[in-house]
Design a protein around this motif. Sequence first.
Motif, PDB file in Angstrom:
ATOM      1  N   ASN A 111       1.111  -4.028   1.466  1.00 41.92           N
ATOM      2  CA  ASN A 111       0.873  -3.825   0.034  1.00 41.92           C
ATOM      3  C   ASN A 111       2.082  -4.159  -0.832  1.00 41.92           C
ATOM      4  O   ASN A 111       2.130  -3.796  -2.007  1.00 41.92           O
ATOM      5  CB  ASN A 111       0.441  -2.379  -0.223  1.00 41.92           C
ATOM      6  CG  ASN A 111      -0.928  -2.086   0.364  1.00 41.92           C
ATOM      7  OD1 ASN A 111      -1.889  -2.785   0.087  1.00 41.92           O
ATOM      8  ND2 ASN A 111      -1.003  -1.049   1.192  1.00 41.92           N
ATOM      9  N   GLU A 112       3.055  -4.857  -0.253  1.00 40.71           N
ATOM     10  CA  GLU A 112       4.221  -5.238  -1.048  1.00 40.71           C
ATOM     11  C   GLU A 112       3.784  -6.142  -2.195  1.00 40.71           C
ATOM     12  O   GLU A 112       2.781  -6.853  -2.102  1.00 40.71           O
ATOM     13  CB  GLU A 112       5.267  -5.935  -0.173  1.00 40.71           C
ATOM     14  CG  GLU A 112       4.825  -7.260   0.400  1.00 40.71           C
ATOM     15  CD  GLU A 112       5.889  -7.898   1.274  1.00 40.71           C
ATOM     16  OE1 GLU A 112       6.960  -7.298   1.449  1.00 40.71           O
ATOM     17  OE2 GLU A 112       5.636  -9.010   1.780  1.00 40.71           O
ATOM     18  N   ARG A 113       4.547  -6.075  -3.293  1.00 41.87           N
ATOM     19  CA  ARG A 113       4.213  -6.835  -4.499  1.00 41.87           C
ATOM     20  C   ARG A 113       5.137  -8.031  -4.659  1.00 41.87           C
ATOM     21  O   ARG A 113       6.330  -7.945  -4.416  1.00 41.87           O
ATOM     22  CB  ARG A 113       4.321  -5.948  -5.737  1.00 41.87           C
ATOM     23  CG  ARG A 113       3.391  -4.734  -5.720  1.00 41.87           C
ATOM     24  CD  ARG A 113       1.953  -5.147  -5.919  1.00 41.87           C
ATOM     25  NE  ARG A 113       1.071  -3.999  -5.999  1.00 41.87           N
ATOM     26  CZ  ARG A 113       0.153  -3.842  -6.946  1.00 41.87           C
ATOM     27  NH1 ARG A 113      -0.004  -4.752  -7.896  1.00 41.87           N
ATOM     28  NH2 ARG A 113      -0.636  -2.787  -6.930  1.00 41.87           N
ATOM     29  N   GLY A 114       4.561  -9.132  -5.120  1.00 40.40           N
ATOM     30  CA  GLY A 114       5.335 -10.321  -5.404  1.00 40.40           C
ATOM     31  C   GLY A 114       5.391 -10.577  -6.896  1.00 40.40           C
ATOM     32  O   GLY A 114       5.242  -9.664  -7.710  1.00 40.40           O
ATOM     33  N   VAL A 143      -7.475  -2.015  -1.613  1.00 33.80           N
ATOM     34  CA  VAL A 143      -8.563  -2.900  -2.003  1.00 33.80           C
ATOM     35  C   VAL A 143      -8.678  -3.068  -3.518  1.00 33.80           C
ATOM     36  O   VAL A 143      -9.222  -4.066  -4.002  1.00 33.80           O
ATOM     37  CB  VAL A 143      -9.899  -2.397  -1.390  1.00 33.80           C
ATOM     38  CG1 VAL A 143     -10.394  -1.149  -2.100  1.00 33.80           C
ATOM     39  CG2 VAL A 143     -10.958  -3.486  -1.398  1.00 33.80           C
ATOM     40  N   ASP A 144      -8.142  -2.110  -4.288  1.00 34.90           N
ATOM     41  CA  ASP A 144      -8.226  -2.194  -5.748  1.00 34.90           C
ATOM     42  C   ASP A 144      -6.867  -2.432  -6.417  1.00 34.90           C
ATOM     43  O   ASP A 144      -6.728  -2.208  -7.627  1.00 34.90           O
ATOM     44  CB  ASP A 144      -8.859  -0.922  -6.323  1.00 34.90           C
ATOM     45  CG  ASP A 144     -10.371  -0.913  -6.184  1.00 34.90           C
ATOM     46  OD1 ASP A 144     -10.982  -2.003  -6.232  1.00 34.90           O
ATOM     47  OD2 ASP A 144     -10.954   0.178  -6.033  1.00 34.90           O
ATOM     48  N   ALA A 145      -5.882  -2.882  -5.665  1.00 35.69           N
ATOM     49  CA  ALA A 145      -4.571  -3.159  -6.259  1.00 35.69           C
ATOM     50  C   ALA A 145      -4.721  -4.236  -7.331  1.00 35.69           C
ATOM     51  O   ALA A 145      -5.335  -5.280  -7.100  1.00 35.69           O
ATOM     52  CB  ALA A 145      -3.598  -3.625  -5.183  1.00 35.69           C
ATOM     53  N   ALA A 146      -4.170  -3.965  -8.521  1.00 36.82           N
ATOM     54  CA  ALA A 146      -4.293  -4.902  -9.639  1.00 36.82           C
ATOM     55  C   ALA A 146      -2.957  -5.576  -9.939  1.00 36.82           C
ATOM     56  O   ALA A 146      -1.905  -4.962  -9.818  1.00 36.82           O
ATOM     57  CB  ALA A 146      -4.796  -4.173 -10.881  1.00 36.82           C
TER      58      ALA A 146
END
Length: 306
Positions: A111-114, A143-146
Motif C-alpha cells: 500500500n505504499e504511495r507514489g 481496495v478503496d485507496a484514493a
Amino acid sequence: MRLVSAVVGVGLLLAGCSKEEPPERLALAEALEQMAPMTVIVTKQALPDVLNNWHGVGLMAVKDTGERTLTVSEKVLKEGDAKGRRLLMYAAEDGNLALAVELRRLGVDVNERGRRQTTALQTAVAAKQPLFVEWLLKEGAEVDAADEEGWTPLCYAVQANNAWLVERLARAGANVNPRLSDTLTPLMFAAWHGKLSALEALLKVGAEVDAVDQTGATALIHAAAEGRLKSCEALLKAGANPNVATTKERYTALFLVAEVKIEPLCKLLLRFGADPDLKGYEGKSVREYATEKGWKDVLEWLSAKR
C-alpha cells in the motif's frame, strides 16, 4: 549485500489455495508456481541515475531480456525514483509477479504511495493486469485507496472499460459509488465517456443509478448529452429516472436529445417514460420548446404512439 528470492515465500502463497478457491485465485496460484524467481540486489551505495531509473538499464533488462537480477540502491528501494514512483508500481504496470514477490519478501508495503498518491493496485488496474491485481488483493492491498484526484482502483477499472476488474474489485469490497474530485461517480464517468462494458458491470454490482453530480445531472443525463444510445438504454433498463432535471438550467435527458434531434434516443426515452410535458428549461416543457422553435420532426416523435 545480495538478497536472494525466497522460493519458500511462493510456496506460502500457494498453501492457502484449494479446489474451492475462485478461478482467479487458482490462476494466480498456477502463475506463481510456474514463474522463475527473481533476485534483487540492494546496495547502500548510490547508483548512476540510469540504474535508478526503472526505464533505464535496470528494469528494462528484466522486462526485455528476461534477466532475473536487478540491482537497486537502498534509498531508491525505499523512496522511489526521481519521479517519486516506486519499483512495485513499475512491476504492477508490467505484470511482473516475480519482482513483486521478491519486493514483498524485502518488506515492501503493498500500500505504499507514489507520485500523486497512487498505489500499486491502481497501477495494476489501469494497466489491465488481472493476475497482479489478484496478487495485490491477496497481499492486503487497500481496495478503496484514493489518489490525489479521488480516484480509487475501481475508477481506474472503469476508465480501462474492464468489466471483469470492476466486478472483481466490487467482490473484494470496493465502494462502487465513490466521488471523484469533480463529484462524478464511476457510473457517471462511464456514461459520459461511453465505457459501456464498465457501465454494465457497475449496474450489475449495484451502482446507484440516479446519483447526481454538483449540477444535479445523473448518469443518464451525461449519457444523453453525449448521444450514447446503448448507455442510455442500459441505464433505463436498470431503472434510471428519465425525468430528473439539472438543478440550475432544468435540463432533462429528453430536452438534451430533442435539442440536437437524435431521433432514436428521443424515442427510447419516451418509451421508458420521459415526460414531454414536464416543465424544465426556461420554464417550458420539451413539447412547448419544440413548438416555439418550429421543430416539426421532434413534435412528431413526441406525439407518436409508444
